[in-house]
Motif scaffolding. Structure first.
Motif, PDB file in Angstrom:
ATOM      1  N   ASN A 325      84.314 -87.767 -62.081  1.00 27.29           N
ATOM      2  CA  ASN A 325      83.813 -89.349 -61.411  1.00 27.29           C
ATOM      3  C   ASN A 325      84.994 -90.363 -61.353  1.00 27.29           C
ATOM      4  OD1 ASN A 325      80.701 -89.569 -62.012  1.00 27.29           O
ATOM      5  ND2 ASN A 325      81.709 -88.169 -63.604  1.00 27.29           N
ATOM      6  N   PHE A 326      86.306 -90.025 -61.675  1.00 26.60           N
ATOM      7  CA  PHE A 326      87.286 -90.997 -61.621  1.00 26.60           C
ATOM      8  C   PHE A 326      88.504 -90.308 -61.227  1.00 26.60           C
ATOM      9  CE2 PHE A 326      84.852 -92.512 -65.217  1.00 26.60           C
ATOM     10  CZ  PHE A 326      84.318 -93.775 -64.662  1.00 26.60           C
ATOM     11  N   GLU A 327      89.289 -91.341 -60.508  1.00 23.40           N
ATOM     12  CA  GLU A 327      90.796 -90.978 -60.125  1.00 23.40           C
ATOM     13  C   GLU A 327      91.757 -91.366 -60.973  1.00 23.40           C
ATOM     14  OE1 GLU A 327      94.117 -91.413 -56.428  1.00 23.40           O
ATOM     15  OE2 GLU A 327      91.873 -91.815 -56.206  1.00 23.40           O
ATOM     16  N   LEU A 328      92.375 -90.662 -61.674  1.00 22.98           N
ATOM     17  CA  LEU A 328      93.204 -91.190 -63.097  1.00 22.98           C
ATOM     18  C   LEU A 328      94.540 -91.867 -62.361  1.00 22.98           C
ATOM     19  CD1 LEU A 328      92.356 -88.710 -65.489  1.00 22.98           C
ATOM     20  CD2 LEU A 328      91.498 -90.914 -65.385  1.00 22.98           C
ATOM     21  N   LEU A 329      94.608 -93.074 -62.129  1.00 25.63           N
ATOM     22  CA  LEU A 329      95.993 -93.597 -61.623  1.00 25.63           C
ATOM     23  C   LEU A 329      96.924 -93.969 -62.816  1.00 25.63           C
ATOM     24  CD1 LEU A 329      94.314 -96.344 -59.136  1.00 25.63           C
ATOM     25  CD2 LEU A 329      94.882 -94.135 -58.736  1.00 25.63           C
ATOM     26  N   PRO A 330      98.286 -93.950 -62.432  1.00 21.06           N
ATOM     27  CA  PRO A 330      99.210 -94.316 -63.235  1.00 21.06           C
ATOM     28  C   PRO A 330      99.117 -95.624 -63.813  1.00 21.06           C
ATOM     29  CG  PRO A 330     100.093 -94.090 -60.998  1.00 21.06           C
ATOM     30  CD  PRO A 330      98.501 -93.788 -60.971  1.00 21.06           C
ATOM     31  N   CYS A 331      99.276 -95.870 -65.205  1.00 22.11           N
ATOM     32  CA  CYS A 331      99.490 -96.969 -65.903  1.00 22.11           C
ATOM     33  C   CYS A 331     100.932 -97.332 -66.168  1.00 22.11           C
ATOM     34  CB  CYS A 331      99.119 -96.917 -67.235  1.00 22.11           C
ATOM     35  SG  CYS A 331      97.157 -96.363 -67.299  1.00 22.11           S
ATOM     36  N   PRO A 332     101.187 -98.660 -66.250  1.00 25.12           N
ATOM     37  CA  PRO A 332     102.797 -99.098 -66.129  1.00 25.12           C
ATOM     38  C   PRO A 332     103.354 -98.390 -67.520  1.00 25.12           C
ATOM     39  CG  PRO A 332     100.902-101.096 -66.221  1.00 25.12           C
ATOM     40  CD  PRO A 332     100.219 -99.737 -66.339  1.00 25.12           C
ATOM     41  N   LYS A 333     104.729 -98.152 -67.123  1.00 23.83           N
ATOM     42  CA  LYS A 333     105.643 -97.502 -68.106  1.00 23.83           C
ATOM     43  C   LYS A 333     105.446 -98.114 -69.399  1.00 23.83           C
ATOM     44  CE  LYS A 333     110.340 -96.122 -68.797  1.00 23.83           C
ATOM     45  NZ  LYS A 333     111.542 -96.178 -68.306  1.00 23.83           N
TER      46      LYS A 333
END
Length: 362
Positions: A325-333
């Motif tokens: 259901n989701f694309e997991l995008l990178p979070c801030p460091k």
């Protein structure tokens, strides 16, 4: 009738040899007692097992150093133990934890250690997906904390397969209903960006939790850390191991992870070359092998976690639904640390997601 001076009388008593001897003996006894108590309180390491030599001079032993390590490194007790083992480069070490007690022995070598639920899990995992769809829409590209959501969804699943999928109590449902009931002004307040813009994590207000749920909020998987698991195994001559351990290695049962990338998140390390017959039947060159290397997520032996298969089923359903259901995008460091805190389990200090809904209509 003669009178006497009380002060002089007291002075005579104090200065008598008998009084002085008694006072000296009493003081000496107190000093000896304190000394003996102090000596008894000092750590008593088990002979032959590595330990911190500098910790022998304090009744608190290793405890102050452990507190300092956890404070400076931001890690849990598990990582503190792991650091201790690596420092001494030994598969067995001891920690001198507190006065008047025996040392704590750490064993850090893996080879030393000898369809009802599905629907309920699916219902509760799907509710989490619905919650995250609402949250990701409101977050509009910003990250938000996933820790409590996953934690409570797992708890809902446990209640679901224990009491039936129609069990009325839920930790996730109140949050979903709260967010769905917000008016446009409230949603706009949530969406307001801070100084960091899209990298600023969105904070969602919590809903009042069901009392039944409040009573049971400690559910997760216990993760293993340390040599053989997240760092290279300590080199131990084979002739020092028991014959059964040596035989297990000869039979191919003493497996180990590649030390070059043992600390890297690498799920494919569990994929091994499939036997020829399996390759011809399935068409796949590799297959999953749960015993590809050492792990202690569910402990071992008679005290091993008996709900392992159930936990794996829950994980498979939950991860499949999330990825579907989701694309997991990178979070801030600054929101992506692997540091953790030890509770009933080893919990991450930071657990954020930045989601983009997958459009299955394309």
């Amino acid at each position: 009738m003669s009178s006497s001076n009380p002060v002089n009388h007291l002075h005579d008593i104090i200065l008598t040899p008998t009084a002085m001897t008694t006072a000296a003996l009493f003081t000496g006894a107190i000093v000896v007692l304190i000394y003996l108590l102090y000596q008894c309180s000092l750590p008593k390491p088990i002979p032959g097992i590595p330990h911190n030599q500098t910790s022998l001079d304090s009744p608190l032993g290793d405890f102050p150093k452990m507190l300092q390590y956890m404070h400076e490194m931001g890690n849990s007790l598990c990582f503190c133990f792991s650091s201790h083992v690596q420092k001494h480069n030994s598969p067995i070490t001891q920690i001198l934890i507190r006065p008047f007690t025996r040392p704590m022995v750490l064993l850090a070598d893996f080879r030393f250690l000898h369809r009802v639920a599905g629907p309920a899990i699916d219902v509760n995992a799907s509710r989490l997906i619905e919650l995250w769809k609402v949250k990701s829409g409101m977050a509009a590209g910003s990250p938000f904390s996933a820790n409590v959501d996953v934690y409570q969804a797992a708890l809902d699943a446990v209640f679901g397969f224990a009491f039936g999928k129609d069990f009325p109590h839920s930790a996730t449902r109140p949050k979903l209903e709260l967010l769905k009931g917000l008016d446009a002004e409230s949603v706009e307040r949530i969406r307001r960006k801070g100084e960091k813009g899209d990298d600023e994590p969105i904070e969602f207000s919590g809903a009042e939790t069901d009392e039944v749920i409040t009573a049971t909020l400690d559910l997760a998987i216990m993760l293993g850390t340390g040599p053989s698991l997240l760092s290279p195994a300590i080199d131990i001559p084979e002739d020092l191991r028991r014959e059964t351990s040596q035989l297990a290695k000869k039979e191919g049962k003493g497996r180990a992870w590649d030390p070059e990338d043992i600390g890297v998140f690498k799920p494919e390390r569990w994929l091994v070359s499939a036997p020829k017959g399996h390759r011809e039947q399935s068409g796949f060159e590799v297959e999953f092998d749960a015993a590809a290397g050492p792990q202690l997520s569910f402990s071992l032996g008679t005290r091993g976690y008996f709900g392992k298969r159930l936990a794996y089923l829950e994980l498979r359903i939950l991860i499949t639904l999330i990825v579907w259901n989701f694309e997991l995008l990178p979070c801030p460091k600054e929101l992506s640390s692997y540091n953790s805190t030890l509770g009933i389990t080893n919990k991450p200090n930071q657990c954020y997601v930045r989601l983009r809904k997958v459009d299955h209509t394309l």
